[in-house]
Scaffold this active site. Structure first.
Site, PDB file in Angstrom:
ATOM      1  N   GLY A  87       0.950  -1.159   0.079  1.00  0.00           N
ATOM      2  CA  GLY A  87      -0.196  -0.050  -0.165  1.00  0.00           C
ATOM      3  C   GLY A  87       0.839   1.194  -0.052  1.00  0.00           C
ATOM      4  N   ARG A 151       1.133  -5.474  -5.036  1.00  0.00           N
ATOM      5  CA  ARG A 151       1.092  -6.567  -4.012  1.00  0.00           C
ATOM      6  C   ARG A 151       1.657  -8.197  -4.276  1.00  0.00           C
ATOM      7  NH1 ARG A 151      -0.602  -4.573   0.674  1.00  0.00           N
ATOM      8  NH2 ARG A 151      -2.134  -2.873   0.675  1.00  0.00           N
ATOM      9  N   ASP A 181       5.731  -5.313   6.832  1.00  0.00           N
ATOM     10  CA  ASP A 181       6.390  -6.553   7.426  1.00  0.00           C
ATOM     11  C   ASP A 181       6.376  -7.698   6.212  1.00  0.00           C
ATOM     12  OD1 ASP A 181       3.555  -6.614   7.651  1.00  0.00           O
ATOM     13  OD2 ASP A 181       3.421  -7.969   8.947  1.00  0.00           O
ATOM     14  N   ASP A 182       5.191  -7.976   5.498  1.00  0.00           N
ATOM     15  CA  ASP A 182       5.149  -8.861   4.546  1.00  0.00           C
ATOM     16  C   ASP A 182       6.326  -8.794   3.438  1.00  0.00           C
ATOM     17  OD1 ASP A 182       3.128 -10.612   5.509  1.00  0.00           O
ATOM     18  OD2 ASP A 182       1.756  -9.628   4.625  1.00  0.00           O
ATOM     19  N   LYS A 208       8.003   0.793   5.438  1.00  0.00           N
ATOM     20  CA  LYS A 208       7.045   1.386   5.034  1.00  0.00           C
ATOM     21  C   LYS A 208       5.543   1.001   5.370  1.00  0.00           C
ATOM     22  CE  LYS A 208       4.362  -0.031   2.422  1.00  0.00           C
ATOM     23  NZ  LYS A 208       3.416  -0.715   1.592  1.00  0.00           N
ATOM     24  N   THR A 209       4.709   1.665   6.016  1.00  0.00           N
ATOM     25  CA  THR A 209       3.269   1.338   5.961  1.00  0.00           C
ATOM     26  C   THR A 209       2.612   2.429   6.983  1.00  0.00           C
ATOM     27  OG1 THR A 209       1.508  -0.048   6.617  1.00  0.00           O
ATOM     28  CG2 THR A 209       3.465  -0.543   8.027  1.00  0.00           C
ATOM     29  N   ASP A 211       0.088   2.061   8.376  1.00  0.00           N
ATOM     30  CA  ASP A 211      -0.507   1.494   9.539  1.00  0.00           C
ATOM     31  C   ASP A 211       0.309   1.358  10.927  1.00  0.00           C
ATOM     32  OD1 ASP A 211      -2.248   0.603   7.762  1.00  0.00           O
ATOM     33  OD2 ASP A 211      -2.151  -1.417   7.846  1.00  0.00           O
ATOM     34  N   LYS A 248     -26.377  16.981  16.597  1.00  0.00           N
ATOM     35  CA  LYS A 248     -27.604  16.052  16.397  1.00  0.00           C
ATOM     36  C   LYS A 248     -27.081  14.637  15.862  1.00  0.00           C
ATOM     37  CE  LYS A 248     -28.487  18.173  11.799  1.00  0.00           C
ATOM     38  NZ  LYS A 248     -29.477  19.136  11.103  1.00  0.00           N
ATOM     39  N   TYR A 249     -25.899  14.430  15.565  1.00  0.00           N
ATOM     40  CA  TYR A 249     -25.356  13.052  15.003  1.00  0.00           C
ATOM     41  C   TYR A 249     -24.515  12.339  15.741  1.00  0.00           C
ATOM     42  CZ  TYR A 249     -27.476  15.227  10.569  1.00  0.00           C
ATOM     43  OH  TYR A 249     -28.070  15.721   9.665  1.00  0.00           O
ATOM     44  N   MET A 256      -8.074   3.663   8.443  1.00  0.00           N
ATOM     45  CA  MET A 256      -7.360   2.295   7.942  1.00  0.00           C
ATOM     46  C   MET A 256      -6.432   1.784   9.215  1.00  0.00           C
ATOM     47  SD  MET A 256      -5.872   2.513   4.293  1.00  0.00           S
ATOM     48  CE  MET A 256      -6.831   1.978   2.913  1.00  0.00           C
ATOM     49  N   ARG A 258      -4.999  -2.168   8.873  1.00  0.00           N
ATOM     50  CA  ARG A 258      -5.631  -3.734   8.708  1.00  0.00           C
ATOM     51  C   ARG A 258      -5.377  -4.521   9.956  1.00  0.00           C
ATOM     52  NH1 ARG A 258      -2.970  -5.729   3.584  1.00  0.00           N
ATOM     53  NH2 ARG A 258      -1.261  -5.497   4.776  1.00  0.00           N
ATOM     54  N   TYR A 431      -7.693   5.642   2.025  1.00  0.00           N
ATOM     55  CA  TYR A 431      -7.267   6.131   0.961  1.00  0.00           C
ATOM     56  C   TYR A 431      -6.803   7.489   0.866  1.00  0.00           C
ATOM     57  CZ  TYR A 431      -8.473   1.294  -0.141  1.00  0.00           C
ATOM     58  OH  TYR A 431      -8.397  -0.107  -0.155  1.00  0.00           O
TER      59      TYR A 431
HETATM   60  P1  FBP Z   1       0.519  -1.883   3.652  1.00  0.00           P
HETATM   61  O1  FBP Z   1       0.484  -2.694   4.752  1.00  0.00           O
HETATM   62  O2  FBP Z   1       0.966  -2.626   2.381  1.00  0.00           O
HETATM   63  O3  FBP Z   1       1.327  -0.604   3.902  1.00  0.00           O
HETATM   64  O4  FBP Z   1      -0.900  -1.658   3.255  1.00  0.00           O
HETATM   65  C1  FBP Z   1      -1.752  -1.073   4.564  1.00  0.00           C
HETATM   66  C2  FBP Z   1      -2.823  -0.598   3.715  1.00  0.00           C
HETATM   67  O5  FBP Z   1      -2.993   0.720   3.916  1.00  0.00           O
HETATM   68  C3  FBP Z   1      -4.017  -0.803   4.778  1.00  0.00           C
HETATM   69  O6  FBP Z   1      -4.361   0.044   5.937  1.00  0.00           O
HETATM   70  C4  FBP Z   1      -5.262  -1.352   4.021  1.00  0.00           C
HETATM   71  O7  FBP Z   1      -6.298  -2.194   4.717  1.00  0.00           O
HETATM   72  C5  FBP Z   1      -4.782  -1.797   2.793  1.00  0.00           C
HETATM   73  O8  FBP Z   1      -3.532  -1.007   2.606  1.00  0.00           O
HETATM   74  C6  FBP Z   1      -5.491  -1.656   1.657  1.00  0.00           C
HETATM   75  O9  FBP Z   1      -5.067  -2.324   0.539  1.00  0.00           O
HETATM   76  P2  FBP Z   1      -5.356  -1.981  -1.024  1.00  0.00           P
HETATM   77  O10 FBP Z   1      -4.413  -0.834  -1.345  1.00  0.00           O
HETATM   78  O11 FBP Z   1      -4.905  -3.224  -1.745  1.00  0.00           O
HETATM   79  O12 FBP Z   1      -6.729  -1.806  -1.096  1.00  0.00           O
END
Ligand code: FBP
Length: 562
Positions: A87, A151, A181-182, A208-209, A211, A248-249, A256, A258, A431
């Site tokens: 991502g 990916r 990490d992956d 990088k991430t 998250d 009112k809401y 994000m 994951r 996003y």
């Molecule tokens: P990475 O772990 O590859 O950095 O991506 C994380 C992320 O942004 C998550 O927060 C989200 O669930 C996922 O990517 C969404 O993936 P995609 O870009 O494939 O829709």
């Protein structure tokens, strides 16, 4: 005017001129840096197994840098490749810029190529040779569009062999993998494979991430977390203001993240909404979906008793997998979907797929599925990503919660236990934050990570993650080096198989940030302690342009130079 981008804003033009501040140790370039090898290292767990899997790269020493003339790095020109994996995260382009500048500073003849579209670009041997002319308009910009990302996972013997052949064919000496990490687990596997094949190719990763879950004792944070959480906090802060204006809401905001709730926690600190759900706590307390809903309902009722039929609640994207009974269901669905992938691919409608899957579920799980809204059932059965993960970004947990809270409140109203009004609005911010223009922190951090990676590969070091630490202080004081990838690994059960993986960092329930949150949450629940932090600031007083995340500040408060 910067070339390369067709449309460019005034802010972008000014931003391109920003000169990232390098840590002092990197300033003169690789020719003036000597790597220092520390002691032999070991993995966090499963040492014997990992020693066996990584026969050639296990136990590498940690690397730190000291000043000193280094003649090796400029002796011969090298060709380095970079790939962006997974991502998007703000600052990816600056990793490339730092890497490019670090290589060129050591030797003008060094070449940097960028594989296109993520790791699939390595397998297809699709790349572009990077020049300053191409790169200049991407400096300090968000996005990964300069070379794109993907990916695809490189993990089979055939893919390793193809990677080797393509690196050899293009005469690439080193590969820098920018990923989570992956992807960095894959980088460790490629490094091992190259060593096994007696090839002197260097493989180095960059953390990088958005998250924020690639961190540990040695890696303080992944890049992109800072900017993304600032962008989400701006949006959530605006919602808090809106809520307090109209009163009112109830706004349910999914953010994000994951597998971990770091983003929700950080945005929680920055905006102080009424409820922040932390998946890790929900799992530790073995809470069911009904119990999570009951907790929300209790706050809604309490506020309603004070005449406050409004509020803001943050929901981490990965929540569904932390809820005790849902986690069990999802793992069962994963197994069914993975084992029957070919049969399922033949079905023409979601109904056929559902019938087949229901037939394979246990009674307990099919009952739970039946109790969920139809939309959520379909979302839970969507295809898994190439890493086998549920695509939680496509599961609308916030809507599930609203629906369940609403029906519970109706029940309570009938029993005369609730007299308020409940009107809810849902949002998903994900996003929106991944390609934002990097904050000063991320622009500096990513540039340093790239430059640092150049120093590692120029010294022939392989199997390392580029590491820049002491981030709570000014960039000039940041400490640089390399952490062996195997040092961060353990064995985990993934989709029915034991696999070596870099351990993900979840929110630590004994850590300082979570404790700080626990201290404050009751107050946030009943009051309107909302903060509206405003947008990311690139120019202006250093107090607003150079601040790091609250998470980093709480976690590393002992390192702050006062
Ligand atoms: P990475 O772990 O590859 O950095 O991506 C994380 C992320 O942004 C998550 O927060 C989200 O669930 C996922 O990517 C969404 O993936 P995609 O870009 O494939 O829709």
């Amino acid at each position: 005017m910067a070339k390369g981008l067709t449309c460019i804003s005034r802010l972008q033009i000014e931003r391109i001129k920003f000169k990232p501040v390098l840590p002092d140790i990197l300033k003169k370039g690789a020719s003036f840096i000597k790597p220092v090898k520390g002691k032999v290292t070991k993995s966090i767990k499963d040492q014997d197994n990992l020693k066996e899997i990584f026969k050639n790269t296990y136990g590498l020493p940690e690397i730190t840098f000291k000043r000193g003339i280094n003649e090796i790095v400029a002796r011969k020109a090298v060709k380095v490749a970079v790939v962006l994996s997974g991502g998007q995260a703000p600052g990816g382009h600056n990793v490339i810029a730092g890497l490019f500048d670090g290589l060129k500073k050591a030797n003008e003849e060094n070449i940097l190529i960028g594989y296109l579209g993520g790791p699939s670009g390595i397998l297809k041997n699709k790349y572009k040779v990077i020049s300053e002319k191409m790169l200049c308009s991407y400096r300090n910009t968000g996005g990964f569009d300069f070379i794109q990302s993907g990916r695809t996972k490189i993990e089979t013997p055939e893919q390793f062999c193809l990677t080797k052949n393509n690196l050899l064919a293009s005469k690439v000496d080193a590969l820098v993998v920018v990923g989570g990490d992956d992807s960095n687990t894959n980088a460790a596997m490629i490094a091992e494979y190259m060593r096994k094949e007696s090839l002197s190719k260097c493989i180095v990763g960059v953390p990088k991430t958005i998250d924020g879950d690639l961190k540990n004792k040695h890696i303080e944070t992944s890049f992109g977390f800072d900017t993304a959480t600032k962008i989400y906090s701006d949006l959530v802060g605006n919602i808090c203001r809106d809520v307090n204006s109209s009163q009112k809401y109830w706004h349910f905001v999914r953010l994000m993240g994951r597998s971990a709730s770091h983003i929700a926690l950080e945005v929680g600190f920055k905006t102080q909404p009424n409820i922040v759900l932390i998946g890790e706590e929900i799992l530790a307390n073995k809470m069911t979906l009904a119990e999570v809903v009951e907790n929300i309902v209790n706050v809604v009722i309490k506020r309603a008793e004070d005449g406050k039929n409004f509020g803001v609640i943050l929901v981490p994207e990965g929540l569904i997998e932390f809820i005790y009974n849902m986690r069990d269901l999802i793992s069962s669905l994963d197994d069914i979907l993975v084992k029957n992938i070919k049969i399922i691919a033949e079905f023409h409608s979601i109904e056929e797929k559902k019938m087949f899957v229901y037939g394979k579920l246990s009674r307990k799980h099919s009952d739970l599925m039946e109790s969920l809204p139809v939309g959520i059932v379909s979302q839970l059965m969507l295809d898994r990503d190439p890493h086998g993960n549920v695509q939680v970004s496509l599961i609308e947990t916030e809507k599930l919660l609203v629906e369940m809270v609403q029906s519970r409140l109706v029940e309570l109203k009938e029993m005369n236990k609730y007299k308020g009004k409940f009107s809810a609005i849902t949002h998903f911010f994900g996003y929106e934050g991944r390609c934002g223009m990097p904050s000063n922190f991320d622009a500096n951090y990513t540039y340093a990570l790239g430059y640092n990676a150049a120093v590692l590969v120029l010294n022939g070091l392989t199997g390392y993650l580029s590491s820049v630490k002491n981030l709570v202080n000014l960039p000039k004081y940041w400490e640089c080096g390399g952490i062996p990838l195997t040092m961060m690994m353990n064995i985990e059960r993934r989709h029915g198989r034991n696999k070596p993986v870099i351990q993900k960092a979840l929110v630590d329930l004994n850590g300082k940030p979570f404790k700080k949150f626990v201290k404050n949450r009751e107050k946030w629940a009943i009051s309107e302690s909302y903060i509206s932090p405003g947008p990311v600031q690139y120019f202006g007083p250093s107090e607003v342009t150079n601040i790091t995340t609250k998470t980093l500040q709480y976690e590393h408060s002992n390192k702050i130079n006062r």
